[in-house]
Design a protein around this motif. Sequence first.
Motif, PDB file in Angstrom:
ATOM      1  N   ALA A 183       0.832  -1.213   0.000  1.00 22.75           N
ATOM      2  CA  ALA A 183       0.000   0.000   0.000  1.00 22.75           C
ATOM      3  C   ALA A 183       0.860   1.255   0.000  1.00 22.75           C
ATOM      4  N   GLU A 184       2.161   1.101   0.281  1.00 20.42           N
ATOM      5  CA  GLU A 184       3.049   2.275   0.351  1.00 20.42           C
ATOM      6  C   GLU A 184       3.676   2.609  -1.005  1.00 20.42           C
ATOM      7  N   VAL A 185       3.650   1.665  -1.916  1.00 25.40           N
ATOM      8  CA  VAL A 185       4.316   1.858  -3.212  1.00 25.40           C
ATOM      9  C   VAL A 185       3.299   2.347  -4.234  1.00 25.40           C
ATOM     10  N   ARG A 186       3.612   3.444  -4.912  1.00 25.90           N
ATOM     11  CA  ARG A 186       2.702   3.962  -5.935  1.00 25.90           C
ATOM     12  C   ARG A 186       2.686   3.030  -7.147  1.00 25.90           C
ATOM     13  N   ASN A 187       1.637   3.164  -7.967  1.00 25.88           N
ATOM     14  CA  ASN A 187       1.532   2.350  -9.175  1.00 25.88           C
ATOM     15  C   ASN A 187       2.506   2.792 -10.268  1.00 25.88           C
ATOM     16  N   GLY A 188       2.726   4.086 -10.360  1.00 25.76           N
ATOM     17  CA  GLY A 188       3.479   4.630 -11.498  1.00 25.76           C
ATOM     18  C   GLY A 188       4.960   4.786 -11.230  1.00 25.76           C
ATOM     19  N   TYR A 189       5.635   5.431 -12.180  1.00 24.72           N
ATOM     20  CA  TYR A 189       7.071   5.720 -12.034  1.00 24.72           C
ATOM     21  C   TYR A 189       7.330   6.555 -10.787  1.00 24.72           C
ATOM     22  N   ARG A 190       8.384   6.214 -10.059  1.00 26.02           N
ATOM     23  CA  ARG A 190       8.758   7.116  -8.959  1.00 26.02           C
ATOM     24  C   ARG A 190       9.661   8.236  -9.477  1.00 26.02           C
ATOM     25  N   GLN A 191      10.383   7.995 -10.555  1.00 25.39           N
ATOM     26  CA  GLN A 191      11.157   9.070 -11.191  1.00 25.39           C
ATOM     27  C   GLN A 191      11.403   8.727 -12.649  1.00 25.39           C
ATOM     28  N   ILE A 192      11.417   9.780 -13.459  1.00 19.99           N
ATOM     29  CA  ILE A 192      11.812   9.690 -14.868  1.00 19.99           C
ATOM     30  C   ILE A 192      13.004  10.627 -15.055  1.00 19.99           C
ATOM     31  N   ARG A 193      14.065  10.128 -15.713  1.00 21.09           N
ATOM     32  CA  ARG A 193      15.240  10.959 -15.982  1.00 21.09           C
ATOM     33  C   ARG A 193      15.472  11.058 -17.487  1.00 21.09           C
ATOM     34  N   VAL A 194      15.658  12.269 -17.970  1.00 15.42           N
ATOM     35  CA  VAL A 194      15.921  12.516 -19.389  1.00 15.42           C
ATOM     36  C   VAL A 194      17.314  13.127 -19.508  1.00 15.42           C
ATOM     37  N   ARG A 195      18.162  12.515 -20.318  1.00 17.12           N
ATOM     38  CA  ARG A 195      19.524  13.039 -20.515  1.00 17.12           C
ATOM     39  C   ARG A 195      19.689  13.414 -21.976  1.00 17.12           C
ATOM     40  N   PHE A 196      19.921  14.685 -22.221  1.00 20.88           N
ATOM     41  CA  PHE A 196      20.108  15.181 -23.585  1.00 20.88           C
ATOM     42  C   PHE A 196      21.582  15.345 -23.924  1.00 20.88           C
ATOM     43  N   VAL A 197      21.904  15.035 -25.170  1.00 21.91           N
ATOM     44  CA  VAL A 197      23.174  15.453 -25.764  1.00 21.91           C
ATOM     45  C   VAL A 197      22.792  16.378 -26.919  1.00 21.91           C
ATOM     46  N   VAL A 198      23.273  17.627 -26.860  1.00 22.47           N
ATOM     47  CA  VAL A 198      22.908  18.628 -27.859  1.00 22.47           C
ATOM     48  C   VAL A 198      24.180  19.231 -28.444  1.00 22.47           C
ATOM     49  N   GLU A 199      24.262  19.201 -29.773  1.00 21.53           N
ATOM     50  CA  GLU A 199      25.379  19.853 -30.462  1.00 21.53           C
ATOM     51  C   GLU A 199      24.806  20.866 -31.451  1.00 21.53           C
ATOM     52  N   GLY A 200      25.395  22.058 -31.465  1.00 19.58           N
ATOM     53  CA  GLY A 200      24.906  23.092 -32.367  1.00 19.58           C
ATOM     54  C   GLY A 200      25.813  24.306 -32.331  1.00 19.58           C
ATOM     55  N   ASP A 201      25.479  25.281 -33.172  1.00 23.79           N
ATOM     56  CA  ASP A 201      26.319  26.475 -33.294  1.00 23.79           C
ATOM     57  C   ASP A 201      25.946  27.501 -32.239  1.00 23.79           C
ATOM     58  N   ALA A 202      26.291  27.196 -30.998  1.00 25.24           N
ATOM     59  CA  ALA A 202      26.002  28.103 -29.885  1.00 25.24           C
ATOM     60  C   ALA A 202      26.860  27.652 -28.712  1.00 25.24           C
ATOM     61  N   THR A 203      26.926  28.482 -27.700  1.00 29.86           N
ATOM     62  CA  THR A 203      27.713  28.114 -26.525  1.00 29.86           C
ATOM     63  C   THR A 203      27.003  26.998 -25.757  1.00 29.86           C
ATOM     64  N   PRO A 204      27.750  26.269 -24.927  1.00 33.51           N
ATOM     65  CA  PRO A 204      27.101  25.253 -24.092  1.00 33.51           C
ATOM     66  C   PRO A 204      25.951  25.832 -23.277  1.00 33.51           C
ATOM     67  N   GLU A 205      26.121  27.059 -22.777  1.00 31.65           N
ATOM     68  CA  GLU A 205      25.053  27.679 -21.978  1.00 31.65           C
ATOM     69  C   GLU A 205      23.822  27.943 -22.841  1.00 31.65           C
ATOM     70  N   GLU A 206      24.039  28.414 -24.058  1.00 33.46           N
ATOM     71  CA  GLU A 206      22.904  28.676 -24.953  1.00 33.46           C
ATOM     72  C   GLU A 206      22.189  27.378 -25.340  1.00 33.46           C
ATOM     73  N   LEU A 207      22.960  26.317 -25.555  1.00 36.91           N
ATOM     74  CA  LEU A 207      22.345  25.030 -25.911  1.00 36.91           C
ATOM     75  C   LEU A 207      21.551  24.473 -24.731  1.00 36.91           C
ATOM     76  N   ALA A 208      22.114  24.590 -23.535  1.00 40.44           N
ATOM     77  CA  ALA A 208      21.384  24.112 -22.350  1.00 40.44           C
ATOM     78  C   ALA A 208      20.114  24.942 -22.135  1.00 40.44           C
ATOM     79  N   ALA A 209      20.188  26.223 -22.474  1.00 42.00           N
ATOM     80  CA  ALA A 209      19.011  27.093 -22.308  1.00 42.00           C
ATOM     81  C   ALA A 209      17.880  26.704 -23.268  1.00 42.00           C
ATOM     82  N   LEU A 210      18.231  26.120 -24.401  1.00 43.00           N
ATOM     83  CA  LEU A 210      17.198  25.648 -25.336  1.00 43.00           C
ATOM     84  C   LEU A 210      16.396  24.508 -24.692  1.00 43.00           C
ATOM     85  N   VAL A 211      17.108  23.600 -24.039  1.00 53.21           N
ATOM     86  CA  VAL A 211      16.430  22.482 -23.373  1.00 53.21           C
ATOM     87  C   VAL A 211      15.541  23.017 -22.248  1.00 53.21           C
TER      88      VAL A 211
END
Lengths: 191, 191
Positions: free
Chosen positions: B137-165
């Motif tokens: 009764a203590e355990v939920r039915n659904g996910y307790r956590q979901i983790r999304v890890r992005f790898v992004v390459e593009g013509d911008a600084t790492p900070e600008e690319l992270a800001a897009l995400v």
Amino acid sequence: MTETTTARTPRNGVDVPTLFATRDAVKANPEIADFQFRASNTWISGTHNRTTIQGFYGAGQEDSSRTEPFQYDADHPAVLVGTGKGPTPVEFLLHAIAACLTAGLANIAAARGVTLHRVESTVEGDIDLLGILGLSAEVRNGYRQIRVRFVVEGDATPEELAALVEQSRRRSAVYDVLTNGTDVVIDVATA
Amino acid sequence: MTETTTARTPRNGVDVPTLFATRDAVKANPEIADFQFRASNTWISGTHNRTTIQGFYGAGQEDSSRTEPFQYDADHPAVLVGTGKGPTPVEFLLHAIAACLTAGLANIAAARGVTLHRVESTVEGDIDLLGILGLSAEVRNGYRQIRVRFVVEGDATPEELAALVEQSRRRSAVYDVLTNGTDVVIDVATA
């Protein structure tokens, strides 16, 4: 699944003896209930991208039953400035809730000794895109409501058939996530 | 999408002029932002079922751009007493979040004048099946956590690319539903 079983025989395509044996195995060894599911996604162009689903961890080991990966495209339709090469991401949420409730229903019916003849469902999700377009601070980004309508036919009273859906809702992983939310952590590596 | 654009030209496969024209059209006529997405599901056998996705309502009319339906199977794997004819319903939630964040990222990058070279993501979801098995009764039915890890390459600084995400997360319909939950109504017709 339920404690009140009437016949532990295969039914509705569900291997009921194995279903109960699995539940008993987990009861005796609760750590085998820890699962991790996974997906990987690759951007293609614009709003078009593709997800691959294959491996998962569960029952104490990496699964090796999937010899081929499952792949799914998502995209926006033309009216949302996409190329329509797949459904929108939010439509996959509707697939997930229908599929989860239906799978649970078949298991529960089998465990209760109810033979099903037909299970169909339609799902609608209402969403106001003023949210995701950044045009209103009052409108949320996601669905404001999702409605699932089941048609169930089987060898049981209407009340018993409706109770199958209700028990499936009570044990649905997707219903829990969609109604209660969950923790989502996002991180980024840039190169 | 964002107000701070540098170049309203097509980029990343995104028709940026049409993207902004669409946003302006909605701004002038907010009721066209009301959308309804739909799915229908048919039980096949056991935990195996199939969803069809085709029509939706939006921009003031029924969409007719999809001449063929999209169809997706879901099932449980053998270790969960299914036949493995599709991913589990909860794995489609992982597809949905990756696809939604990626589509938004491509749009936002294009609107900000950032050319992307690569966007990949992996998603993991942790779930303890003691919940759906009715063993705790203590355990939920659904996910307790979901983790999304992005790898992004593009013509911008790492900070600008992270800001897009980050901006994509802030405008994501799927992220909103998965983290905040939504109203899900279920009804049943029996025959």
